[in-house]
Design an enzyme around this catalytic site. Structure first.
Site, PDB file in Angstrom:
ATOM      1  N   ASP A 179      29.645  44.787  40.301  1.00  0.00           N
ATOM      2  CA  ASP A 179      30.074  43.651  41.119  1.00  0.00           C
ATOM      3  C   ASP A 179      29.965  42.394  40.271  1.00  0.00           C
ATOM      4  O   ASP A 179      28.874  41.907  40.003  1.00  0.00           O
ATOM      5  CB  ASP A 179      29.196  43.541  42.362  1.00  0.00           C
ATOM      6  CG  ASP A 179      29.648  42.427  43.309  1.00  0.00           C
ATOM      7  OD1 ASP A 179      30.557  41.654  42.933  1.00  0.00           O
ATOM      8  OD2 ASP A 179      29.071  42.329  44.408  1.00  0.00           O
ATOM      9  N   ASN A 181      39.974  40.483  35.095  1.00  0.00           N
ATOM     10  CA  ASN A 181      41.004  40.702  36.111  1.00  0.00           C
ATOM     11  C   ASN A 181      40.476  40.581  37.532  1.00  0.00           C
ATOM     12  O   ASN A 181      41.234  40.274  38.461  1.00  0.00           O
ATOM     13  CB  ASN A 181      41.622  42.089  35.903  1.00  0.00           C
ATOM     14  CG  ASN A 181      42.465  42.522  37.077  1.00  0.00           C
ATOM     15  OD1 ASN A 181      43.560  42.013  37.315  1.00  0.00           O
ATOM     16  ND2 ASN A 181      41.954  43.487  37.845  1.00  0.00           N
ATOM     17  N   LYS A 236      41.602  29.339  41.102  1.00  0.00           N
ATOM     18  CA  LYS A 236      42.495  29.621  39.984  1.00  0.00           C
ATOM     19  C   LYS A 236      42.756  28.366  39.133  1.00  0.00           C
ATOM     20  O   LYS A 236      42.980  28.479  37.926  1.00  0.00           O
ATOM     21  CB  LYS A 236      43.805  30.227  40.491  1.00  0.00           C
ATOM     22  CG  LYS A 236      43.650  31.657  40.992  1.00  0.00           C
ATOM     23  CD  LYS A 236      43.083  32.576  39.907  1.00  0.00           C
ATOM     24  CE  LYS A 236      42.959  34.016  40.359  1.00  0.00           C
ATOM     25  NZ  LYS A 236      42.407  34.898  39.300  1.00  0.00           N
ATOM     26  N   VAL A 256      52.973  39.500  43.175  1.00  0.00           N
ATOM     27  CA  VAL A 256      52.726  40.871  42.750  1.00  0.00           C
ATOM     28  C   VAL A 256      52.268  41.671  43.966  1.00  0.00           C
ATOM     29  O   VAL A 256      51.301  41.292  44.628  1.00  0.00           O
ATOM     30  CB  VAL A 256      51.635  40.949  41.662  1.00  0.00           C
ATOM     31  CG1 VAL A 256      51.502  42.385  41.156  1.00  0.00           C
ATOM     32  CG2 VAL A 256      51.937  39.995  40.516  1.00  0.00           C
ATOM     33  N   TYR A 266      41.570  29.594  47.291  1.00  0.00           N
ATOM     34  CA  TYR A 266      42.083  30.441  46.208  1.00  0.00           C
ATOM     35  C   TYR A 266      42.702  29.596  45.105  1.00  0.00           C
ATOM     36  O   TYR A 266      42.430  29.825  43.916  1.00  0.00           O
ATOM     37  CB  TYR A 266      43.102  31.438  46.757  1.00  0.00           C
ATOM     38  CG  TYR A 266      43.644  32.350  45.693  1.00  0.00           C
ATOM     39  CD1 TYR A 266      42.822  33.270  45.067  1.00  0.00           C
ATOM     40  CD2 TYR A 266      44.983  32.294  45.309  1.00  0.00           C
ATOM     41  CE1 TYR A 266      43.303  34.111  44.075  1.00  0.00           C
ATOM     42  CE2 TYR A 266      45.481  33.134  44.323  1.00  0.00           C
ATOM     43  CZ  TYR A 266      44.641  34.041  43.704  1.00  0.00           C
ATOM     44  OH  TYR A 266      45.125  34.872  42.720  1.00  0.00           O
ATOM     45  N   ILE A 274      37.525  45.989  31.194  1.00  0.00           N
ATOM     46  CA  ILE A 274      38.402  45.470  32.240  1.00  0.00           C
ATOM     47  C   ILE A 274      37.645  45.395  33.560  1.00  0.00           C
ATOM     48  O   ILE A 274      37.102  46.398  34.036  1.00  0.00           O
ATOM     49  CB  ILE A 274      39.644  46.366  32.425  1.00  0.00           C
ATOM     50  CG1 ILE A 274      40.397  46.531  31.102  1.00  0.00           C
ATOM     51  CG2 ILE A 274      40.565  45.795  33.496  1.00  0.00           C
ATOM     52  CD1 ILE A 274      41.520  47.543  31.160  1.00  0.00           C
TER      53      ILE A 274
END
Length: 270
Positions: free
Chosen positions: A76, A103, A173, A202, A169, A16
């Site tokens: 990183d 993630n 995405k 979130v 952003y 993860i």
């Protein structure tokens, strides 16, 4: 049925990124509770160590004998040399990764096009897109070789809808969504699964980073409604990973109940 009833996570090894807080940390802990082994990657070593201990406690509380092996690697994802040498840093007992959870990602600022710092543009793309691609390429080779594995990419409603103040952003995405869709099609003749989880609002450190540490501005985003939290998205990730081997959850779009799109939400009068 609980995701833990079918024992499909037992002894699976999960890697993860962005595991030091928020969705990544919650996901690591929930996988640990389900009997998985977890490799935690993030830049903040001290925060990683804390999450690893929470994983250990969660696994111990579960009473499961399987799994329970954990490793924290300061990392990183935006540094390609670190990605290329990652597997050399993974303990041998966790070398056989079953599930990759991409993630790591962030947004910085709400400036409009023309006023966005070039460094901000590059840093978002390096982490949100290039890092995800490089790490996926590394592990997909392993997955294809054994004809098994699962790539779970964290997208966003921003990958489905553009909005003002989020040009970079949303561009990152949208790129993740396109990459994930292509990967799904390229692996259709294998047993490797590909999933995209797209959250709406979130409440994590995510908004604090976006507003450059201004916690008041970050909290104002969620004023008047109950946002999702990291644990809500972790449940979707772990649920997708725990499906039978022949079932692939290709994509999941998750909103709080008072959100309908990137720009449509209901905030109760204060």
């Amino acid at each position: 049925m609980s995701v833990f009833n079918a024992s499909r996570l037992l002894n699976k090894t999960v890697l993860i990124t962005g595991a030091s807080s928020g969705i990544g940390a919650a996901t690591a802990i929930l996988f640990a509770k389900g009997g998985a082994n977890v490799i935690l990657l993030a830049r903040r070593a001290e925060a990683l160590a804390k999450v690893q201990e929470e994983c250990r406690v969660a696994h111990q509380a579960s009473g499961l004998k399987e799994g329970g092996k954990f490793a924290s690697i300061p990392f990183d994802v935006s540094d390609r040399s670190q990605v290329e040498s990652l597997l050399d840093k993974v303990p041998s007992e966790l070398r056989n990764v079953d599930i990759l959870v991409n993630n790591a990602g962030f947004v910085l600022g709400v400036e409009h096009v023309g006023d966005i710092a070039s460094d901000d543009v590059e840093s978002m793309f390096k982490t949100n897109v290039f890092g995800l691609i490089h790490l996926t390429q590394l592990l997909v080779k392993e997955f294809k070789a054994k004809n098994n594995g699962h790539v779970i990419n964290l997208g966003s409603i921003a990958g489905r809808e553009a909005y003002a103040g989020g040009s970079i952003y949303t561009a990152t995405k949208h790129a993740v969504r396109a990459f994930t869709g292509s990967l799904l099609r390229e692996l259709v003749n294998t047993q490797v699964r590909v999933t995209e989880i797209d959250p709406g609002m979130v409440e994590t450190e995510f908004s604090i980073v976006r507003y450059r540490g201004d916690e008041g501005a970050a909290k104002n985003v969620y004023k008047g409604l109950q946002p999702l939290v990291g644990e809500d998205i972790a449940e979707e990730i772990v649920w997708a990973a725990a499906r039978p081997p022949h079932v692939n959850i290709a994509e999941v779009l998750v909103f709080p109940v008072n959100q309908a799109s990137a720009g449509v939400k209901y905030a109760a009068p204060q």
